[in-house]
Design an enzyme around this catalytic site. Structure first.
Site, mmCIF file in Angstrom:
data_model
loop_
_atom_site.group_PDB
_atom_site.id
_atom_site.type_symbol
_atom_site.label_atom_id
_atom_site.label_comp_id
_atom_site.label_asym_id
_atom_site.label_seq_id
_atom_site.Cartn_x
_atom_site.Cartn_y
_atom_site.Cartn_z
ATOM 1 N N LYS A 238 -46.463 5.114 -58.817
ATOM 2 C CA LYS A 238 -45.521 4.946 -57.697
ATOM 3 C C LYS A 238 -45.886 5.844 -56.499
ATOM 4 O O LYS A 238 -46.693 6.761 -56.630
ATOM 5 C CB LYS A 238 -44.100 5.251 -58.195
ATOM 6 C CG LYS A 238 -43.607 4.238 -59.240
ATOM 7 C CD LYS A 238 -42.139 4.465 -59.541
ATOM 8 C CE LYS A 238 -41.636 3.474 -60.565
ATOM 9 N NZ LYS A 238 -40.180 3.594 -60.771
ATOM 10 N N TYR B 59 -38.271 -5.994 -58.029
ATOM 11 C CA TYR B 59 -37.137 -5.351 -58.702
ATOM 12 C C TYR B 59 -35.866 -6.200 -58.627
ATOM 13 O O TYR B 59 -34.759 -5.654 -58.701
ATOM 14 C CB TYR B 59 -36.891 -3.973 -58.094
ATOM 15 C CG TYR B 59 -37.839 -2.907 -58.598
ATOM 16 C CD1 TYR B 59 -37.857 -2.546 -59.952
ATOM 17 C CD2 TYR B 59 -38.706 -2.243 -57.745
ATOM 18 C CE1 TYR B 59 -38.715 -1.563 -60.423
ATOM 19 C CE2 TYR B 59 -39.572 -1.247 -58.214
ATOM 20 C CZ TYR B 59 -39.558 -0.919 -59.557
ATOM 21 O OH TYR B 59 -40.407 0.062 -60.033
ATOM 22 N N ASN C 141 -39.959 8.562 -60.102
ATOM 23 C CA ASN C 141 -40.347 8.879 -61.481
ATOM 24 C C ASN C 141 -41.790 8.502 -61.818
ATOM 25 O O ASN C 141 -42.114 8.195 -62.962
ATOM 26 C CB ASN C 141 -39.344 8.267 -62.477
ATOM 27 C CG ASN C 141 -39.297 6.760 -62.411
ATOM 28 O OD1 ASN C 141 -39.956 6.150 -61.577
ATOM 29 N ND2 ASN C 141 -38.524 6.157 -63.287
ATOM 30 N N HIS D 158 -44.121 3.061 -63.230
ATOM 31 C CA HIS D 158 -43.338 1.946 -63.769
ATOM 32 C C HIS D 158 -44.119 1.328 -64.918
ATOM 33 O O HIS D 158 -45.343 1.337 -64.903
ATOM 34 C CB HIS D 158 -43.127 0.883 -62.672
ATOM 35 C CG HIS D 158 -42.638 -0.428 -63.217
ATOM 36 N ND1 HIS D 158 -41.315 -0.676 -63.485
ATOM 37 C CD2 HIS D 158 -43.313 -1.553 -63.596
ATOM 38 C CE1 HIS D 158 -41.193 -1.904 -63.968
ATOM 39 N NE2 HIS D 158 -42.388 -2.455 -64.052
ATOM 40 N N GLU E 169 -45.085 -9.688 -64.216
ATOM 41 C CA GLU E 169 -45.429 -8.575 -63.316
ATOM 42 C C GLU E 169 -46.937 -8.489 -63.067
ATOM 43 O O GLU E 169 -47.365 -8.140 -61.965
ATOM 44 C CB GLU E 169 -44.888 -7.259 -63.900
ATOM 45 C CG GLU E 169 -43.360 -7.233 -63.896
ATOM 46 C CD GLU E 169 -42.762 -5.957 -64.488
ATOM 47 O OE1 GLU E 169 -43.533 -5.074 -64.916
ATOM 48 O OE2 GLU E 169 -41.530 -5.852 -64.502
HETATM 49 P P1 CMP Z 1 -38.662 1.632 -63.215
HETATM 50 O O1 CMP Z 1 -39.088 1.816 -64.621
HETATM 51 O O2 CMP Z 1 -39.704 1.286 -62.217
HETATM 52 O O3 CMP Z 1 -37.528 0.518 -63.165
HETATM 53 C C1 CMP Z 1 -36.489 0.508 -62.214
HETATM 54 C C2 CMP Z 1 -36.490 1.734 -61.357
HETATM 55 O O4 CMP Z 1 -35.264 1.992 -60.723
HETATM 56 C C3 CMP Z 1 -36.700 2.960 -62.239
HETATM 57 O O5 CMP Z 1 -37.999 3.000 -62.733
HETATM 58 C C4 CMP Z 1 -36.306 4.055 -61.289
HETATM 59 O O6 CMP Z 1 -37.319 4.337 -60.324
HETATM 60 C C5 CMP Z 1 -35.127 3.395 -60.582
HETATM 61 N N1 CMP Z 1 -33.852 3.768 -61.203
HETATM 62 C C6 CMP Z 1 -33.364 3.384 -62.387
HETATM 63 N N2 CMP Z 1 -32.155 3.910 -62.618
HETATM 64 C C7 CMP Z 1 -31.865 4.661 -61.534
HETATM 65 C C8 CMP Z 1 -30.753 5.455 -61.153
HETATM 66 N N3 CMP Z 1 -29.681 5.576 -61.940
HETATM 67 N N4 CMP Z 1 -30.804 6.075 -59.965
HETATM 68 C C9 CMP Z 1 -31.878 5.936 -59.155
HETATM 69 N N5 CMP Z 1 -32.964 5.178 -59.464
HETATM 70 C C10 CMP Z 1 -32.960 4.566 -60.640
#
Ligand code: CMP
Length: 139
Positions: free
Chosen positions: A9, A49, A112, A115, A126
């Site tokens: 990311k 998303y 984070n 993904h 995807e």
């Molecule tokens: P990802 O695994 O890419 O899938 C969805 C993304 O949404 C997740 O990683 C995070 O980057 C984001 N995400 C999921 N839950 C939350 C949350 N509670 N608050 C902010 N971002 C979130």
């Protein structure tokens, strides 16, 4: 062998952590079948998303995912989807097990680092989102 999709990311690319994350994935036995450096536009991030469209964090997630370049990776391994989810750790780095990619490299629940697809069906969708079949190398 099965396939899954990872995205390094914008936070991790901007922090210069992409190489370390790729090395971590390779050391865990994943092989790259396709790789790009690209920047998502708003429509692409909203489509990717789409399942989270109604969630309160959706606008912020789209803004973050379009904030800079990302590295989508099509990866191959035995039981690739489940193994990758284990290697990256929980969505929230505070809950991710020590040694997982998110525990090592993620800043927050949103920023984070990486993904990973959550099912074989979503992995196929995807991978096709980022790569044509002709771009995929099976080693
Ligand atoms: P990802 O695994 O890419 O899938 C969805 C993304 O949404 C997740 O990683 C995070 O980057 C984001 N995400 C999921 N839950 C939350 C949350 N509670 N608050 C902010 N971002 C979130």
């Amino acid at each position: 062998m099965t396939r899954t999709l990872a995205i390094i990311k914008p936070d991790a690319v901007a922090a210069g952590r992409a190489g370390k994350i790729l090395a971590h994935l390779e050391s865990e036995g994943f092989r790259m079948t396709a790789c790009r450096l690209t920047r998502l536009n708003r429509l692409q991030a909203e489509e990717f998303y789409g399942v989270h469209r109604e969630r309160p964090f959706f606008p912020s997630l789209v803004s973050f995912m379009t904030s800079g370049p990302v590295i989508p990776l099509a990866l191959e391994a035995e039981d690739a989807v489940q193994r990758l989810r284990k290697v990256i750790g929980a969505t929230d780095p505070a809950e991710a097990l020590p040694g997982t990619i998110r525990a090592l490299h993620a800043e927050s629940k949103e920023r984070n680092a990486i993904h990973a697809s959550d099912s074989d069906e979503n992995a196929a969708r995807e991978i096709a989102f980022f790569f044509a079949e002709a771009d995929l190398f099976s080693l």
